[in-house]
Scaffold this active site. Structure first.
Site, PDB file in Angstrom:
ATOM      1  N   HIS A  98     -29.432  24.055 -27.513  1.00 24.03           N
ATOM      2  CA  HIS A  98     -28.336  24.782 -26.871  1.00 24.03           C
ATOM      3  C   HIS A  98     -28.160  24.342 -25.435  1.00 24.03           C
ATOM      4  CE1 HIS A  98     -30.163  27.553 -23.897  1.00 24.03           C
ATOM      5  NE2 HIS A  98     -31.260  27.411 -24.637  1.00 24.03           N
ATOM      6  N   CYS A  99     -26.937  24.501 -24.921  1.00 27.67           N
ATOM      7  CA  CYS A  99     -26.652  24.358 -23.498  1.00 27.67           C
ATOM      8  C   CYS A  99     -25.914  25.629 -23.093  1.00 27.67           C
ATOM      9  CB  CYS A  99     -25.854  23.085 -23.211  1.00 27.67           C
ATOM     10  SG  CYS A  99     -24.329  22.900 -24.166  1.00 27.67           S
ATOM     11  N   ALA A 100     -25.005  25.564 -22.167  1.00 30.69           N
ATOM     12  CA  ALA A 100     -24.306  26.779 -21.762  1.00 30.69           C
ATOM     13  C   ALA A 100     -23.301  27.228 -22.824  1.00 30.69           C
ATOM     14  CB  ALA A 100     -23.596  26.563 -20.421  1.00 30.69           C
ATOM     15  N   VAL A 114     -25.831  29.241 -24.917  1.00 34.37           N
ATOM     16  CA  VAL A 114     -26.953  30.065 -24.483  1.00 34.37           C
ATOM     17  C   VAL A 114     -26.902  31.453 -25.119  1.00 34.37           C
ATOM     18  CG1 VAL A 114     -25.786  30.943 -22.409  1.00 34.37           C
ATOM     19  CG2 VAL A 114     -28.296  30.740 -22.444  1.00 34.37           C
TER      20      VAL A 114
END
Length: 382
Positions: free
Chosen positions: A88-90, A16
């Protein structure tokens, strides 16, 4: 680096925090962003981009598979428009990697499998590592043929059913009947042939057909362990099946009050706890009312096969109580002719020949399988 380009594609993966690196986003010509996380990043960070939000957590019981087709279409639209796409993710490790792998599989299903696609992502994003259940979902997606419509695919619907069954079993309860997919009701017109061959499983006592090829559940399709190849062999004590209509009185005895005698037979074999009206485990009996032989067992919570493989849910007929015959489709109308059978047929024929030489005849159901006169169409007898 906050975002990494996947080799050979204008596709990027990151965490992120990569949304805050405006210089890197501009340099990569990012026009489309896929956010794969439950939290809501600052809307200002995605302003000016085409944005797809997939709200999932990085946990083993999350269904990410249902979003693969949508994400693939969105990514492809961005690339076709000449822009770059950021997924994207975390942390840019599990969820985003799974989405990127699904896209790569969809684009190159003949050249990549989930493991090789993961290695491709790791060339530039070394920390990429989808959680174990996401990898199982990627293998299932790959085995399904990476379809554009995932949620209506029979393999996906079966997988969903199995997940709900596992959840019920984990709570010590049998599943609700409407959760269970009775496969012969869902694909009644299937001829069952694969590669021109048809496998038939018959009750050894009365010769009633119990299942054919499309209703056999190979070990490599179970929901516990991903596998590229089946480890099932002739030494396995059971042949596992998908739920079929004839099993209803055993699986859900209270649902069919007209078959009380068979319901009692199923209840006698309980090995687990029963909750409500349905047993958690029990016996399978032949659906022929003149036979009702014990042909196998079921355990919604699963069981370990004699070959060491764990199968969930476990609905299996015992090899010692059935005969398995392989047949060959001979014409487009679906008629079949005998091709070969298991060693059981050879054993019976050998015994028949030896006893015949002594003037002793076997009972009718044990005589040469190859000359069985009570052959029936598999589709009419499931």
């Amino acid at each position: 680096m906050t975002l990494n380009q996947i080799e050979g594609h204008n596709l990027y993966i990151g965490g992120v925090i990569s949304l805050r690196n405006k210089a890197a986003l501009q340099k990569a010509n990012i026009t489309h962003v896929v956010s794969v996380l439950r939290m809501h990043p600052d809307e200002n960070l995605t302003e000016g981009f085409q944005h797809l939000k997939i709200e999932v957590d990085d946990v083993d019981d999350e269904d990410l598979l249902q979003y693969f087709a949508t994400a693939n279409a969105f990514i492809q639209a961005g690339l076709d428009a000449g822009g770059g796409v950021l997924v994207h993710c975390a942390m840019g490790k599990s969820r985003s990697a799974a989405i990127c792998i699904a896209y790569l599989l969809h684009r190159q299903p003949k050249n990549l499998d989930p493991e090789s696609a993961l290695e491709l992502v790791r060339k530039t994003r070394a920390i990429a590592e989808p959680n174990e259940d996401f990898m199982k979902q990627l293998w299932l997606y790959y085995e399904m043929g990476c379809p554009d419509d995932v949620t209506n695919d029979p393999a996906y619907l079966r997988w969903q059913s199995h997940r709900q069954i596992e959840l019920s079993a984990a709570c010590g309860k049998a599943p609700e009947i409407d959760v269970v997919r009775f496969e012969d009701e869902l694909q009644p017109d299937s001829d069952g042939a694969e590669g021109g061959k048809l496998t038939e499983i018959r009750c050894r006592k009365c010769r009633r057909i119990l299942a054919t090829t499309p209703f056999i559940n190979p070990h490599d399709k179970d929901s516990k362990t991903p596998s590229k190849q089946s480890t099932e062999g002739v030494d396995c004590a059971h042949i596992f099946l998908h739920p079929l209509t004839w099993m209803r009185p055993c699986l859900f005895p209270a649902q069919d009050s007209s078959q009380t005698s068979r319901s009692s037979s199923a209840a006698d074999g309980l090995a687990g706890t029963a909750t409500g009206d349905a047993p958690l485990s029990g016996r399978l009996t032949c659906p022929n009312p003149k036979c009702e032989a014990n042909v196998g067992k079921f355990a919604w919570q699963g069981l370990r096969c004699s070959c060491g493989k764990w199968v969930v849910p476990a609905i299996g007929v015992a090899r010692a109580r059935v005969d398995v015959t392989e047949r060959k489709v001979t014409d487009s109308s679906g008629s079949v002719s005998a091709l070969s059978s298991t060693s059981t047929k050879n054993n019976y024929n050998s015994i028949n020949n030896r006893l015949g030489a002594m003037g002793i005849r076997l009972p009718p159901h044990m005589r040469g399988i190859a000359h069985d006169s009570n052959d029936q169409s598999p589709r009419n007898n499931l």
